[in-house]
Design a protein around this motif. Structure first.
Motif, PDB file in Angstrom:
ATOM      1  N   LEU A  97     123.436  -2.573 114.419  1.00 36.19           N
ATOM      2  CA  LEU A  97     124.636  -2.021 113.790  1.00 36.19           C
ATOM      3  C   LEU A  97     125.674  -1.597 114.842  1.00 36.19           C
ATOM      4  O   LEU A  97     126.880  -1.604 114.576  1.00 36.19           O
ATOM      5  CB  LEU A  97     124.267  -0.835 112.903  1.00 36.19           C
ATOM      6  N   MET A  98     125.208  -1.254 116.044  1.00 33.77           N
ATOM      7  CA  MET A  98     126.138  -0.888 117.116  1.00 33.77           C
ATOM      8  C   MET A  98     127.077  -2.043 117.477  1.00 33.77           C
ATOM      9  O   MET A  98     128.151  -1.822 118.062  1.00 33.77           O
ATOM     10  CB  MET A  98     125.365  -0.439 118.355  1.00 33.77           C
ATOM     11  N   GLY A  99     126.678  -3.256 117.155  1.00 33.59           N
ATOM     12  CA  GLY A  99     127.555  -4.393 117.397  1.00 33.59           C
ATOM     13  C   GLY A  99     128.860  -4.303 116.628  1.00 33.59           C
ATOM     14  O   GLY A  99     129.856  -4.945 116.981  1.00 33.59           O
ATOM     15  N   ARG A 100     128.886  -3.483 115.594  1.00 33.90           N
ATOM     16  CA  ARG A 100     130.099  -3.324 114.786  1.00 33.90           C
ATOM     17  C   ARG A 100     131.059  -2.280 115.364  1.00 33.90           C
ATOM     18  O   ARG A 100     132.165  -2.104 114.850  1.00 33.90           O
ATOM     19  CB  ARG A 100     129.706  -2.911 113.351  1.00 33.90           C
ATOM     20  N   THR A 101     130.670  -1.590 116.431  1.00 34.17           N
ATOM     21  CA  THR A 101     131.479  -0.499 116.988  1.00 34.17           C
ATOM     22  C   THR A 101     132.925  -0.875 117.272  1.00 34.17           C
ATOM     23  O   THR A 101     133.836  -0.101 116.945  1.00 34.17           O
ATOM     24  CB  THR A 101     130.806   0.046 118.264  1.00 34.17           C
ATOM     25  N   PRO A 102     133.222  -2.050 117.859  1.00 31.19           N
ATOM     26  CA  PRO A 102     134.631  -2.366 118.143  1.00 31.19           C
ATOM     27  C   PRO A 102     135.497  -2.483 116.892  1.00 31.19           C
ATOM     28  O   PRO A 102     136.731  -2.456 116.994  1.00 31.19           O
ATOM     29  CB  PRO A 102     134.547  -3.721 118.871  1.00 31.19           C
ATOM     30  N   HIS A 103     134.870  -2.632 115.733  1.00 30.92           N
ATOM     31  CA  HIS A 103     135.621  -2.857 114.505  1.00 30.92           C
ATOM     32  C   HIS A 103     135.680  -1.612 113.611  1.00 30.92           C
ATOM     33  O   HIS A 103     136.252  -1.658 112.523  1.00 30.92           O
ATOM     34  CB  HIS A 103     134.981  -4.005 113.712  1.00 30.92           C
ATOM     35  N   LEU A 104     135.087  -0.503 114.056  1.00 36.02           N
ATOM     36  CA  LEU A 104     135.036   0.686 113.215  1.00 36.02           C
ATOM     37  C   LEU A 104     136.362   1.452 113.233  1.00 36.02           C
ATOM     38  O   LEU A 104     137.190   1.281 114.128  1.00 36.02           O
ATOM     39  CB  LEU A 104     133.906   1.601 113.684  1.00 36.02           C
ATOM     40  N   ASN A 105     136.509   2.330 112.236  1.00 35.11           N
ATOM     41  CA  ASN A 105     137.709   3.154 112.175  1.00 35.11           C
ATOM     42  C   ASN A 105     137.646   4.256 113.235  1.00 35.11           C
ATOM     43  O   ASN A 105     136.672   4.355 113.985  1.00 35.11           O
ATOM     44  CB  ASN A 105     137.888   3.750 110.773  1.00 35.11           C
ATOM     45  N   ARG A 106     138.658   5.100 113.257  1.00 38.46           N
ATOM     46  CA  ARG A 106     138.733   6.103 114.319  1.00 38.46           C
ATOM     47  C   ARG A 106     137.635   7.151 114.228  1.00 38.46           C
ATOM     48  O   ARG A 106     137.402   7.905 115.165  1.00 38.46           O
ATOM     49  CB  ARG A 106     140.094   6.786 114.299  1.00 38.46           C
ATOM     50  N   PHE A 107     136.964   7.213 113.072  1.00 41.13           N
ATOM     51  CA  PHE A 107     135.853   8.156 112.907  1.00 41.13           C
ATOM     52  C   PHE A 107     134.505   7.507 113.256  1.00 41.13           C
ATOM     53  O   PHE A 107     133.460   8.145 113.172  1.00 41.13           O
ATOM     54  CB  PHE A 107     135.819   8.692 111.478  1.00 41.13           C
ATOM     55  N   PHE A 108     134.546   6.223 113.650  1.00 47.45           N
ATOM     56  CA  PHE A 108     133.341   5.475 114.031  1.00 47.45           C
ATOM     57  C   PHE A 108     132.263   5.555 112.957  1.00 47.45           C
ATOM     58  O   PHE A 108     131.079   5.758 113.246  1.00 47.45           O
ATOM     59  CB  PHE A 108     132.792   5.971 115.378  1.00 47.45           C
ATOM     60  N   THR A 109     132.683   5.374 111.717  1.00 47.10           N
ATOM     61  CA  THR A 109     131.751   5.403 110.596  1.00 47.10           C
ATOM     62  C   THR A 109     131.572   3.996 110.039  1.00 47.10           C
ATOM     63  O   THR A 109     132.520   3.415 109.500  1.00 47.10           O
ATOM     64  CB  THR A 109     132.275   6.325 109.476  1.00 47.10           C
ATOM     65  N   PRO A 110     130.377   3.399 110.174  1.00 45.13           N
ATOM     66  CA  PRO A 110     130.166   2.051 109.630  1.00 45.13           C
ATOM     67  C   PRO A 110     130.213   2.055 108.107  1.00 45.13           C
ATOM     68  O   PRO A 110     129.689   2.958 107.464  1.00 45.13           O
ATOM     69  CB  PRO A 110     128.783   1.676 110.153  1.00 45.13           C
ATOM     70  N   GLY A 111     130.847   1.038 107.549  1.00 42.72           N
ATOM     71  CA  GLY A 111     130.939   0.916 106.106  1.00 42.72           C
ATOM     72  C   GLY A 111     129.944  -0.084 105.560  1.00 42.72           C
ATOM     73  O   GLY A 111     129.097  -0.621 106.289  1.00 42.72           O
ATOM     74  N   ALA A 112     130.075  -0.386 104.284  1.00 46.53           N
ATOM     75  CA  ALA A 112     129.153  -1.305 103.616  1.00 46.53           C
ATOM     76  C   ALA A 112     129.221  -2.698 104.242  1.00 46.53           C
ATOM     77  O   ALA A 112     128.189  -3.363 104.408  1.00 46.53           O
ATOM     78  CB  ALA A 112     129.476  -1.365 102.125  1.00 46.53           C
ATOM     79  N   ARG A 113     130.423  -3.141 104.608  1.00 49.19           N
ATOM     80  CA  ARG A 113     130.560  -4.471 105.209  1.00 49.19           C
ATOM     81  C   ARG A 113     129.884  -4.514 106.572  1.00 49.19           C
ATOM     82  O   ARG A 113     129.226  -5.521 106.916  1.00 49.19           O
ATOM     83  CB  ARG A 113     132.038  -4.843 105.351  1.00 49.19           C
ATOM     84  N   ASP A 114     130.015  -3.465 107.344  1.00 53.07           N
ATOM     85  CA  ASP A 114     129.373  -3.420 108.660  1.00 53.07           C
ATOM     86  C   ASP A 114     127.851  -3.510 108.530  1.00 53.07           C
ATOM     87  O   ASP A 114     127.189  -4.240 109.277  1.00 53.07           O
ATOM     88  CB  ASP A 114     129.758  -2.139 109.396  1.00 53.07           C
ATOM     89  N   ARG A 115     127.307  -2.770 107.582  1.00 52.93           N
ATOM     90  CA  ARG A 115     125.854  -2.792 107.364  1.00 52.93           C
ATOM     91  C   ARG A 115     125.399  -4.162 106.869  1.00 52.93           C
ATOM     92  O   ARG A 115     124.330  -4.655 107.250  1.00 52.93           O
ATOM     93  CB  ARG A 115     125.457  -1.691 106.387  1.00 52.93           C
ATOM     94  N   LYS A 116     126.225  -4.786 106.040  1.00 53.49           N
ATOM     95  CA  LYS A 116     125.879  -6.110 105.523  1.00 53.49           C
ATOM     96  C   LYS A 116     125.850  -7.140 106.651  1.00 53.49           C
ATOM     97  O   LYS A 116     124.947  -7.981 106.714  1.00 53.49           O
ATOM     98  CB  LYS A 116     126.894  -6.527 104.451  1.00 53.49           C
ATOM     99  N   LEU A 117     126.831  -7.075 107.549  1.00 47.10           N
ATOM    100  CA  LEU A 117     126.876  -8.008 108.675  1.00 47.10           C
ATOM    101  C   LEU A 117     125.708  -7.786 109.630  1.00 47.10           C
ATOM    102  O   LEU A 117     125.142  -8.746 110.168  1.00 47.10           O
ATOM    103  CB  LEU A 117     128.197  -7.861 109.421  1.00 47.10           C
TER     104      LEU A 117
END
Length: 274
Positions: A97-117
């Motif tokens: 899930l850390m692979g999604r870090t560059p795409h997260l919002n300013r609060f660095f909170t992964p969303g449903a799409r991030d978890r799905k990917l």
């Protein structure tokens, strides 16, 4: 997707890379090949902005990396090192899930799409069953698969892989290279450093060969991985044989009549015969 022009680098007075020039297109799986100590890892570090070259340029998707901030670099390129030491007890799923870090919002909170990917990336490599296991409790091969899944989840147009199959058993080596082929053919450029000439010959669309700090060959494996090339970089340690249209590198003492005992997986899908 990646263009390297006249790149040179030195550690003090020791020249490691000299006038390296090549490019990789979108959808291409390219092998970086050559003996130990020829500058392959240093080339990776220069392309990733870990090191500043003495001269030359590196462009990713047409952009000069010298002008790219770290976050934009992370959205363009993913990197999988040979080994990764995790200081905290993250699970494999959390690492991916850390692979999604560059795409997260300013609060660095992964969303449903991030978890799905992230979940999909683990499914691609058939490691979903490891999601809740502590990363530090995994075998070296399992850790490598998790790091590759993290790179897939990052969803970049370019992936650097440093010896991706080194810690894997034979079955997972074949599965991994076939997966990398599939990922590349879906529109990702991949540069994979490897010491196995058979992996280059069987799976890659192109190869870049370094020897004595210089680029000595680049192009399709069928044209590059010749007996002359293997003799040049490894001496008389191996022979290049043809097995049903597939090039195989065998020990230099093996007679050509013995190549018919070489075994391949029952499913030959994904093996290039060029």
């Amino acid at each position: 997707m990646l263009k390297v022009n006249n790149l040179s680098f030195s550690y003090g007075r020791h020249r490691v890379l000299k006038d390296i020039d090549f490019q990789i297109k979108t959808g291409e799986l390219c092998a970086l090949f050559g003996p130990n100590g020829t500058g392959k890892t240093t080339l990776f570090k220069c392309c990733l902005k870990f090191l500043n070259p003495d001269s030359g340029t590196v462009r990713i998707n047409g952009k000069d990396i010298r002008r790219l901030p770290p976050k934009q670099m992370a959205r363009l390129v993913a990197y999988v090192p040979q080994a990764h030491h995790c200081a905290f007890s993250f699970t494999a799923g959390q690492i991916v899930l850390m692979g999604r870090t560059p795409h997260l919002n300013r609060f660095f909170t992964p969303g449903a799409r991030d978890r799905k990917l992230a979940d999909h990336a683990m499914q691609v490599l058939d490691i979903s069953h490891l999601a809740d296991t502590a990363f530090n409790r995994l075998s070296g091969g399992q850790q490598q698969m998790v790091l590759i899944a993290r790179a897939i989840a990052q969803q970049t147009g370019l992936i650097f892989l440093d010896e991706p199959a080194a810690a894997l058993d034979f079955k997972n080596q074949i599965r991994l290279w076939q997966t990398l082929q599939h990922i590349a053919e879906q529109g990702t450029a991949i540069l994979a450093c490897t010491h196995d000439p058979n992996h280059v010959s069987w799976f890659c669309h192109s190869t870049v060969v370094l020897d004595k700090s210089q680029l000595v060959a680049k192009g399709a494996p069928g044209q590059v991985m010749t007996q002359e090339m293997m003799d040049r970089i490894y001496g008389d340690t191996c022979q290049v044989k043809d097995f049903n249209g597939l090039k195989i590198m065998v020990p230099g003492t093996v007679d050509s009549q013995t190549t018919n005992v070489v075994a391949f997986p029952g499913n030959r899908k994904g093996i290039h015969r060029k």
